[in-house]
Design a protein around this motif. Structure first.
Motif, PDB file in Angstrom:
ATOM      1  N   GLY A 124      14.055  11.829 -31.211  1.00 64.00           N
ATOM      2  CA  GLY A 124      14.175  13.196 -30.746  1.00 64.00           C
ATOM      3  C   GLY A 124      15.620  13.617 -30.589  1.00 64.00           C
ATOM      4  O   GLY A 124      16.543  12.793 -30.641  1.00 64.00           O
ATOM      5  N   ALA A 125      15.835  14.905 -30.373  1.00 63.26           N
ATOM      6  CA  ALA A 125      17.185  15.441 -30.233  1.00 63.26           C
ATOM      7  C   ALA A 125      17.963  14.775 -29.090  1.00 63.26           C
ATOM      8  O   ALA A 125      19.164  14.526 -29.230  1.00 63.26           O
ATOM      9  N   PRO A 126      17.340  14.454 -27.937  1.00 55.19           N
ATOM     10  CA  PRO A 126      18.115  13.816 -26.854  1.00 55.19           C
ATOM     11  C   PRO A 126      18.717  12.461 -27.262  1.00 55.19           C
ATOM     12  O   PRO A 126      19.874  12.174 -26.938  1.00 55.19           O
ATOM     13  N   LEU A 127      17.928  11.620 -27.958  1.00 53.74           N
ATOM     14  CA  LEU A 127      18.453  10.325 -28.384  1.00 53.74           C
ATOM     15  C   LEU A 127      19.533  10.502 -29.444  1.00 53.74           C
ATOM     16  O   LEU A 127      20.572   9.827 -29.410  1.00 53.74           O
ATOM     17  N   LEU A 128      19.322  11.409 -30.387  1.00 54.95           N
ATOM     18  CA  LEU A 128      20.333  11.656 -31.414  1.00 54.95           C
ATOM     19  C   LEU A 128      21.621  12.183 -30.780  1.00 54.95           C
ATOM     20  O   LEU A 128      22.732  11.801 -31.186  1.00 54.95           O
ATOM     21  N   ARG A 168      11.746   6.181 -29.644  1.00 54.69           N
ATOM     22  CA  ARG A 168      12.085   5.024 -28.815  1.00 54.69           C
ATOM     23  C   ARG A 168      12.563   3.869 -29.678  1.00 54.69           C
ATOM     24  O   ARG A 168      12.227   3.765 -30.856  1.00 54.69           O
ATOM     25  N   VAL A 169      13.343   2.986 -29.058  1.00 49.38           N
ATOM     26  CA  VAL A 169      13.953   1.852 -29.746  1.00 49.38           C
ATOM     27  C   VAL A 169      13.533   0.576 -29.032  1.00 49.38           C
ATOM     28  O   VAL A 169      13.459   0.544 -27.793  1.00 49.38           O
ATOM     29  N   ASN A 170      13.268  -0.470 -29.789  1.00 41.51           N
ATOM     30  CA  ASN A 170      12.988  -1.783 -29.217  1.00 41.51           C
ATOM     31  C   ASN A 170      14.311  -2.470 -28.902  1.00 41.51           C
ATOM     32  O   ASN A 170      15.002  -2.925 -29.811  1.00 41.51           O
ATOM     33  N   PRO A 171      14.717  -2.573 -27.636  1.00 40.21           N
ATOM     34  CA  PRO A 171      16.023  -3.146 -27.312  1.00 40.21           C
ATOM     35  C   PRO A 171      16.129  -4.630 -27.653  1.00 40.21           C
ATOM     36  O   PRO A 171      17.233  -5.139 -27.840  1.00 40.21           O
ATOM     37  N   MET A 172      14.987  -5.320 -27.742  1.00 41.42           N
ATOM     38  CA  MET A 172      15.025  -6.734 -28.112  1.00 41.42           C
ATOM     39  C   MET A 172      15.414  -6.926 -29.575  1.00 41.42           C
ATOM     40  O   MET A 172      15.806  -8.015 -29.976  1.00 41.42           O
ATOM     41  N   ALA A 173      15.297  -5.866 -30.366  1.00 42.66           N
ATOM     42  CA  ALA A 173      15.652  -5.921 -31.775  1.00 42.66           C
ATOM     43  C   ALA A 173      16.941  -5.178 -32.088  1.00 42.66           C
ATOM     44  O   ALA A 173      17.427  -5.216 -33.216  1.00 42.66           O
ATOM     45  N   ALA A 174      17.504  -4.515 -31.089  1.00 40.15           N
ATOM     46  CA  ALA A 174      18.649  -3.634 -31.335  1.00 40.15           C
ATOM     47  C   ALA A 174      19.951  -4.411 -31.472  1.00 40.15           C
ATOM     48  O   ALA A 174      20.247  -5.282 -30.647  1.00 40.15           O
ATOM     49  N   PRO A 175      20.766  -4.107 -32.487  1.00 39.10           N
ATOM     50  CA  PRO A 175      22.110  -4.688 -32.575  1.00 39.10           C
ATOM     51  C   PRO A 175      23.012  -4.077 -31.511  1.00 39.10           C
ATOM     52  O   PRO A 175      22.664  -3.079 -30.871  1.00 39.10           O
ATOM     53  N   GLU A 176      24.183  -4.664 -31.332  1.00 37.81           N
ATOM     54  CA  GLU A 176      25.082  -4.251 -30.247  1.00 37.81           C
ATOM     55  C   GLU A 176      25.416  -2.759 -30.261  1.00 37.81           C
ATOM     56  O   GLU A 176      25.381  -2.119 -29.198  1.00 37.81           O
ATOM     57  N   VAL A 218      23.698  -0.202 -31.133  1.00 36.41           N
ATOM     58  CA  VAL A 218      22.566   0.571 -30.624  1.00 36.41           C
ATOM     59  C   VAL A 218      22.399   0.332 -29.125  1.00 36.41           C
ATOM     60  O   VAL A 218      22.120   1.268 -28.363  1.00 36.41           O
ATOM     61  N   LEU A 219      22.593  -0.906 -28.681  1.00 33.42           N
ATOM     62  CA  LEU A 219      22.505  -1.197 -27.255  1.00 33.42           C
ATOM     63  C   LEU A 219      23.570  -0.431 -26.476  1.00 33.42           C
ATOM     64  O   LEU A 219      23.331  -0.003 -25.337  1.00 33.42           O
ATOM     65  N   LEU A 220      24.720  -0.235 -27.076  1.00 34.67           N
ATOM     66  CA  LEU A 220      25.767   0.547 -26.413  1.00 34.67           C
ATOM     67  C   LEU A 220      25.323   1.997 -26.227  1.00 34.67           C
ATOM     68  O   LEU A 220      25.602   2.611 -25.197  1.00 34.67           O
ATOM     69  N   VAL A 221      24.616   2.536 -27.219  1.00 31.18           N
ATOM     70  CA  VAL A 221      24.079   3.897 -27.077  1.00 31.18           C
ATOM     71  C   VAL A 221      23.058   3.938 -25.948  1.00 31.18           C
ATOM     72  O   VAL A 221      23.084   4.815 -25.088  1.00 31.18           O
ATOM     73  N   LEU A 222      22.156   2.969 -25.941  1.00 33.17           N
ATOM     74  CA  LEU A 222      21.075   2.946 -24.958  1.00 33.17           C
ATOM     75  C   LEU A 222      21.570   2.683 -23.545  1.00 33.17           C
ATOM     76  O   LEU A 222      20.899   3.036 -22.571  1.00 33.17           O
ATOM     77  N   SER A 223      22.749   2.053 -23.435  1.00 33.72           N
ATOM     78  CA  SER A 223      23.308   1.759 -22.107  1.00 33.72           C
ATOM     79  C   SER A 223      24.333   2.789 -21.679  1.00 33.72           C
ATOM     80  O   SER A 223      25.008   2.606 -20.659  1.00 33.72           O
ATOM     81  N   MET A 276      18.647   3.241 -20.846  1.00 31.46           N
ATOM     82  CA  MET A 276      17.987   4.523 -20.612  1.00 31.46           C
ATOM     83  C   MET A 276      16.506   4.392 -20.938  1.00 31.46           C
ATOM     84  O   MET A 276      16.117   4.328 -22.108  1.00 31.46           O
ATOM     85  N   GLY A 277      15.675   4.355 -19.894  1.00 26.90           N
ATOM     86  CA  GLY A 277      14.262   4.065 -20.054  1.00 26.90           C
ATOM     87  C   GLY A 277      13.516   5.013 -20.961  1.00 26.90           C
ATOM     88  O   GLY A 277      12.542   4.631 -21.615  1.00 26.90           O
ATOM     89  N   GLU A 278      13.956   6.268 -21.050  1.00 26.98           N
ATOM     90  CA  GLU A 278      13.248   7.243 -21.878  1.00 26.98           C
ATOM     91  C   GLU A 278      13.429   6.995 -23.368  1.00 26.98           C
ATOM     92  O   GLU A 278      12.724   7.596 -24.198  1.00 26.98           O
ATOM     93  N   PHE A 279      14.355   6.092 -23.705  1.00 30.07           N
ATOM     94  CA  PHE A 279      14.641   5.842 -25.115  1.00 30.07           C
ATOM     95  C   PHE A 279      14.205   4.464 -25.590  1.00 30.07           C
ATOM     96  O   PHE A 279      14.426   4.126 -26.760  1.00 30.07           O
ATOM     97  N   ILE A 280      13.623   3.636 -24.735  1.00 32.34           N
ATOM     98  CA  ILE A 280      13.323   2.264 -25.128  1.00 32.34           C
ATOM     99  C   ILE A 280      11.841   1.953 -25.021  1.00 32.34           C
ATOM    100  O   ILE A 280      11.103   2.557 -24.247  1.00 32.34           O
ATOM    101  N   GLU A 281      11.431   0.979 -25.824  1.00 31.56           N
ATOM    102  CA  GLU A 281      10.073   0.432 -25.774  1.00 31.56           C
ATOM    103  C   GLU A 281      10.192  -1.064 -26.043  1.00 31.56           C
ATOM    104  O   GLU A 281      10.392  -1.491 -27.185  1.00 31.56           O
TER     105      GLU A 281
END
Length: 274
Positions: free
Chosen positions: A97-101, A171-179, A181-186, A213-218
Protein backbone atom coordinates in the motif's frame (compact mmCIF):
# COMPACT_ATOMS: atom_id res chain seq x y z
CA UNK A 1 66.46 12.65 -46.28
CA UNK A 2 66.23 8.98 -47.27
CA UNK A 3 67.71 7.96 -43.91
CA UNK A 4 65.23 10.15 -42.01
CA UNK A 5 62.37 8.67 -44.03
CA UNK A 6 63.55 5.14 -43.20
CA UNK A 7 63.79 6.00 -39.52
CA UNK A 8 60.23 7.41 -39.56
CA UNK A 9 58.94 4.26 -41.25
CA UNK A 10 60.74 2.03 -38.74
CA UNK A 11 59.33 4.09 -35.85
CA UNK A 12 55.82 3.94 -37.27
CA UNK A 13 56.06 0.18 -37.75
CA UNK A 14 57.33 -0.23 -34.19
CA UNK A 15 54.40 1.76 -32.81
CA UNK A 16 51.97 -0.32 -34.89
CA UNK A 17 53.59 -3.54 -33.68
CA UNK A 18 53.41 -2.44 -30.06
CA UNK A 19 49.73 -1.58 -30.49
CA UNK A 20 49.04 -4.95 -32.10
CA UNK A 21 50.79 -6.80 -29.27
CA UNK A 22 48.86 -4.77 -26.71
CA UNK A 23 45.56 -5.57 -28.43
CA UNK A 24 46.39 -9.27 -28.63
CA UNK A 25 47.27 -9.37 -24.94
CA UNK A 26 44.02 -7.58 -24.11
CA UNK A 27 41.97 -10.00 -26.19
CA UNK A 28 43.71 -12.96 -24.58
CA UNK A 29 43.02 -11.52 -21.14
CA UNK A 30 39.34 -10.96 -22.00
CA UNK A 31 39.06 -14.49 -23.38
CA UNK A 32 40.54 -15.86 -20.16
CA UNK A 33 38.15 -13.80 -18.07
CA UNK A 34 35.17 -14.91 -20.16
CA UNK A 35 36.11 -18.55 -19.69
CA UNK A 36 36.59 -18.03 -15.97
CA UNK A 37 33.22 -16.29 -15.67
CA UNK A 38 31.46 -19.01 -17.68
CA UNK A 39 32.98 -21.74 -15.50
CA UNK A 40 32.06 -19.89 -12.31
CA UNK A 41 28.51 -19.32 -13.53
CA UNK A 42 28.15 -23.02 -14.29
CA UNK A 43 29.35 -23.91 -10.80
CA UNK A 44 26.97 -21.39 -9.25
CA UNK A 45 23.96 -22.67 -11.18
CA UNK A 46 24.81 -26.25 -10.22
CA UNK A 47 24.97 -25.20 -6.55
CA UNK A 48 21.57 -23.52 -6.88
CA UNK A 49 20.04 -26.72 -8.26
CA UNK A 50 21.49 -28.74 -5.38
CA UNK A 51 19.83 -26.35 -2.92
CA UNK A 52 16.56 -26.45 -4.88
CA UNK A 53 16.48 -30.24 -4.68
CA UNK A 54 16.93 -30.09 -0.90
CA UNK A 55 14.22 -27.41 -0.60
CA UNK A 56 11.80 -29.50 -2.65
CA UNK A 57 12.46 -32.56 -0.50
CA UNK A 58 11.70 -30.57 2.66
CA UNK A 59 8.58 -29.11 1.07
CA UNK A 60 7.26 -32.59 0.31
CA UNK A 61 7.80 -33.37 4.00
CA UNK A 62 5.71 -30.35 4.96
CA UNK A 63 8.68 -28.15 5.95
CA UNK A 64 8.30 -24.78 4.26
CA UNK A 65 11.17 -22.36 3.81
CA UNK A 66 10.09 -19.19 5.61
CA UNK A 67 13.41 -17.51 6.44
CA UNK A 68 16.19 -15.89 4.52
CA UNK A 69 19.06 -18.35 4.69
CA UNK A 70 22.56 -18.76 3.29
CA UNK A 71 23.43 -22.38 2.53
CA UNK A 72 27.07 -23.49 2.02
CA UNK A 73 27.53 -25.85 -0.92
CA UNK A 74 30.70 -27.64 -2.02
CA UNK A 75 30.69 -28.37 -5.74
CA UNK A 76 33.52 -28.89 -8.18
CA UNK A 77 35.99 -28.42 -5.38
CA UNK A 78 34.68 -24.90 -4.68
CA UNK A 79 32.93 -23.54 -1.61
CA UNK A 80 29.83 -21.71 -2.84
CA UNK A 81 27.34 -19.80 -0.71
CA UNK A 82 23.75 -19.87 -1.96
CA UNK A 83 21.28 -17.35 -0.55
CA UNK A 84 17.63 -18.43 -0.32
CA UNK A 85 15.36 -15.38 -0.30
CA UNK A 86 11.61 -15.97 0.07
CA UNK A 87 10.16 -13.19 -2.05
CA UNK A 88 7.65 -12.19 0.61
CA UNK A 89 10.68 -10.81 2.45
CA UNK A 90 10.78 -8.01 -0.11
CA UNK A 91 8.29 -5.17 -0.58
CA UNK A 92 5.73 -6.14 -3.19
CA UNK A 93 5.62 -3.52 -5.91
CA UNK A 94 2.19 -4.78 -6.92
CA UNK A 95 0.78 -5.34 -3.45
CA UNK A 96 2.27 -2.84 -1.00
CA UNK A 97 0.00 0.00 0.00
CA UNK A 98 0.91 3.67 -0.26
CA UNK A 99 1.95 3.92 3.45
CA UNK A 100 4.59 1.17 3.12
CA UNK A 101 5.85 2.55 -0.20
CA UNK A 102 6.08 6.02 1.37
CA UNK A 103 8.03 4.60 4.31
CA UNK A 104 10.46 3.00 1.86
CA UNK A 105 10.87 6.22 -0.14
CA UNK A 106 11.44 8.23 3.02
CA UNK A 107 14.17 5.79 3.96
CA UNK A 108 15.72 6.41 0.55
CA UNK A 109 16.09 10.09 1.45
CA UNK A 110 12.93 11.67 0.07
CA UNK A 111 11.09 14.31 2.14
CA UNK A 112 7.98 12.85 3.74
CA UNK A 113 5.46 14.86 1.69
CA UNK A 114 7.22 14.02 -1.57
CA UNK A 115 7.49 10.35 -0.58
CA UNK A 116 3.76 10.15 0.15
CA UNK A 117 2.89 11.78 -3.16
CA UNK A 118 5.16 9.49 -5.16
CA UNK A 119 3.89 6.42 -3.29
CA UNK A 120 0.34 7.31 -4.28
CA UNK A 121 1.46 7.86 -7.88
CA UNK A 122 2.97 4.34 -7.93
CA UNK A 123 -0.30 2.88 -6.63
CA UNK A 124 -2.27 4.88 -9.20
CA UNK A 125 -0.08 3.66 -12.06
CA UNK A 126 -0.32 -0.02 -11.13
CA UNK A 127 -4.09 0.11 -10.56
CA UNK A 128 -4.84 1.98 -13.78
CA UNK A 129 -6.74 -0.10 -16.33
CA UNK A 130 -5.63 -1.29 -19.74
CA UNK A 131 -7.86 -1.53 -22.81
CA UNK A 132 -9.30 -4.82 -21.56
CA UNK A 133 -10.13 -3.34 -18.16
CA UNK A 134 -7.46 -5.26 -16.22
CA UNK A 135 -5.13 -3.61 -13.71
CA UNK A 136 -1.81 -2.89 -15.38
CA UNK A 137 0.49 -3.85 -12.48
CA UNK A 138 4.27 -3.86 -12.86
CA UNK A 139 5.86 -6.72 -14.77
CA UNK A 140 9.34 -5.93 -13.42
CA UNK A 141 10.88 -3.49 -10.98
CA UNK A 142 12.48 -1.71 -13.94
CA UNK A 143 8.99 -0.52 -14.90
CA UNK A 144 9.28 1.97 -12.04
CA UNK A 145 11.52 4.07 -14.27
CA UNK A 146 8.42 4.89 -16.31
CA UNK A 147 6.67 6.38 -13.27
CA UNK A 148 6.85 10.19 -13.14
CA UNK A 149 9.14 11.23 -10.30
CA UNK A 150 11.34 8.11 -10.36
CA UNK A 151 14.80 8.81 -11.78
CA UNK A 152 17.63 6.30 -12.04
CA UNK A 153 19.36 7.39 -8.82
CA UNK A 154 16.19 6.79 -6.81
CA UNK A 155 15.50 3.54 -8.62
CA UNK A 156 19.00 2.25 -7.82
CA UNK A 157 18.38 2.89 -4.11
CA UNK A 158 15.00 1.17 -3.85
CA UNK A 159 15.20 -1.63 -6.45
CA UNK A 160 16.97 -4.12 -4.10
CA UNK A 161 14.06 -3.77 -1.64
CA UNK A 162 11.35 -4.54 -4.18
CA UNK A 163 9.87 -7.42 -6.11
CA UNK A 164 7.29 -7.47 -8.87
CA UNK A 165 7.10 -11.27 -8.71
CA UNK A 166 5.23 -11.63 -5.42
CA UNK A 167 1.61 -10.50 -5.66
CA UNK A 168 0.99 -10.44 -1.92
CA UNK A 169 -0.57 -7.68 0.14
CA UNK A 170 1.05 -4.76 1.86
CA UNK A 171 2.86 -6.83 4.47
CA UNK A 172 6.39 -8.24 4.59
CA UNK A 173 7.70 -11.38 6.27
CA UNK A 174 10.50 -10.00 8.48
CA UNK A 175 12.02 -13.47 8.88
CA UNK A 176 12.73 -13.42 5.15
CA UNK A 177 13.62 -9.75 4.80
CA UNK A 178 17.19 -8.67 3.93
CA UNK A 179 18.79 -5.89 5.97
CA UNK A 180 17.68 -2.94 3.75
CA UNK A 181 14.04 -4.02 4.09
CA UNK A 182 14.39 -4.49 7.85
CA UNK A 183 15.73 -0.95 8.05
CA UNK A 184 12.55 0.29 6.36
CA UNK A 185 10.36 -1.75 8.70
CA UNK A 186 12.26 -0.49 11.76
CA UNK A 187 12.08 3.14 10.73
CA UNK A 188 15.82 3.21 10.06
CA UNK A 189 16.86 1.69 13.41
CA UNK A 190 20.01 -0.24 12.45
CA UNK A 191 20.28 -1.80 15.92
CA UNK A 192 16.84 -3.42 15.70
CA UNK A 193 17.54 -4.69 12.20
CA UNK A 194 20.91 -6.12 13.23
CA UNK A 195 19.40 -7.89 16.25
CA UNK A 196 16.85 -9.67 14.07
CA UNK A 197 19.51 -10.66 11.53
CA UNK A 198 21.77 -12.08 14.25
CA UNK A 199 18.99 -14.10 15.89
CA UNK A 200 17.70 -15.31 12.54
CA UNK A 201 21.14 -16.49 11.44
CA UNK A 202 21.54 -18.44 14.69
CA UNK A 203 18.30 -20.31 14.05
CA UNK A 204 16.56 -18.82 17.07
CA UNK A 205 12.79 -19.24 17.39
CA UNK A 206 10.33 -16.73 18.72
CA UNK A 207 12.36 -13.76 17.49
CA UNK A 208 11.11 -10.46 18.90
CA UNK A 209 9.86 -8.23 16.08
CA UNK A 210 7.96 -5.75 18.24
CA UNK A 211 10.51 -3.09 17.29
CA UNK A 212 9.21 -3.20 13.71
CA UNK A 213 6.17 -1.41 12.34
CA UNK A 214 3.43 -3.93 13.06
CA UNK A 215 1.10 -2.70 10.32
CA UNK A 216 3.65 -3.68 7.69
CA UNK A 217 4.76 -7.15 8.84
CA UNK A 218 3.44 -10.70 8.85
CA UNK A 219 5.73 -13.09 10.70
CA UNK A 220 6.62 -16.45 9.11
CA UNK A 221 4.23 -16.03 6.19
CA UNK A 222 4.57 -18.81 3.61
CA UNK A 223 5.33 -18.40 -0.08
CA UNK A 224 6.23 -20.65 -2.99
CA UNK A 225 8.32 -18.01 -4.75
CA UNK A 226 12.02 -17.69 -4.03
CA UNK A 227 15.14 -16.09 -5.41
CA UNK A 228 18.26 -18.23 -5.06
CA UNK A 229 21.56 -16.41 -5.55
CA UNK A 230 25.03 -17.93 -5.78
CA UNK A 231 28.19 -15.82 -5.64
CA UNK A 232 31.41 -17.37 -6.87
CA UNK A 233 34.68 -15.49 -6.13
CA UNK A 234 36.95 -14.90 -9.12
CA UNK A 235 40.72 -14.75 -9.15
CA UNK A 236 40.75 -10.98 -9.79
CA UNK A 237 38.87 -10.28 -6.56
CA UNK A 238 35.46 -9.90 -8.19
CA UNK A 239 32.65 -12.42 -8.24
CA UNK A 240 30.31 -14.08 -10.68
CA UNK A 241 26.69 -13.89 -9.53
CA UNK A 242 24.02 -16.31 -10.68
CA UNK A 243 20.39 -15.99 -9.57
CA UNK A 244 17.25 -18.00 -10.28
CA UNK A 245 13.75 -16.86 -9.35
CA UNK A 246 11.57 -19.93 -8.98
CA UNK A 247 8.07 -21.04 -8.14
CA UNK A 248 8.59 -24.09 -5.96
CA UNK A 249 5.78 -26.17 -7.35
CA UNK A 250 5.69 -28.90 -10.00
CA UNK A 251 5.84 -27.53 -13.52
CA UNK A 252 4.76 -29.30 -16.69
CA UNK A 253 6.47 -26.54 -18.65
CA UNK A 254 10.01 -27.86 -18.22
CA UNK A 255 9.46 -31.17 -16.44
CA UNK A 256 11.02 -29.93 -13.22
CA UNK A 257 9.46 -29.95 -9.74
CA UNK A 258 9.83 -26.17 -9.80
CA UNK A 259 9.41 -23.47 -12.42
CA UNK A 260 12.19 -20.97 -13.14
CA UNK A 261 10.69 -17.74 -14.41
CA UNK A 262 13.73 -15.47 -14.17
CA UNK A 263 17.44 -16.16 -14.63
CA UNK A 264 20.20 -13.61 -14.06
CA UNK A 265 23.95 -13.66 -14.51
CA UNK A 266 26.25 -10.74 -13.79
CA UNK A 267 29.59 -9.65 -12.38
CA UNK A 268 30.36 -7.91 -9.12
CA UNK A 269 33.50 -5.95 -8.43
CA UNK A 270 33.78 -7.32 -4.91
CA UNK A 271 32.94 -10.46 -2.98
CA UNK A 272 31.10 -8.77 -0.12
CA UNK A 273 29.28 -11.14 2.16
CA UNK A 274 25.51 -11.44 2.21
Amino acid sequence: MALIAVLWIVSALSIMLMGLVHNLRGEARLAGQSRQIAEAAGLGDAAIHIVLQAMMARTLQGQRQQRLQVVPVVYGGRDIAVEILPLNGLISLNGAGAPLLAQMLTGAGMPQNAAQALAQTIVDVRTSRDAQGAARNFEATEDLLQVPGVDYDLYAKIAPLLTADELGGDRVNPMAAPEPVLLVLSGGDAGKAAAIITQRASGAVGIDTTGLMGEFIENNAATQRFRLTARIPLADGGAAVVARSVNLSPSVRDGMPWHTYRFEQRLREDTAAY
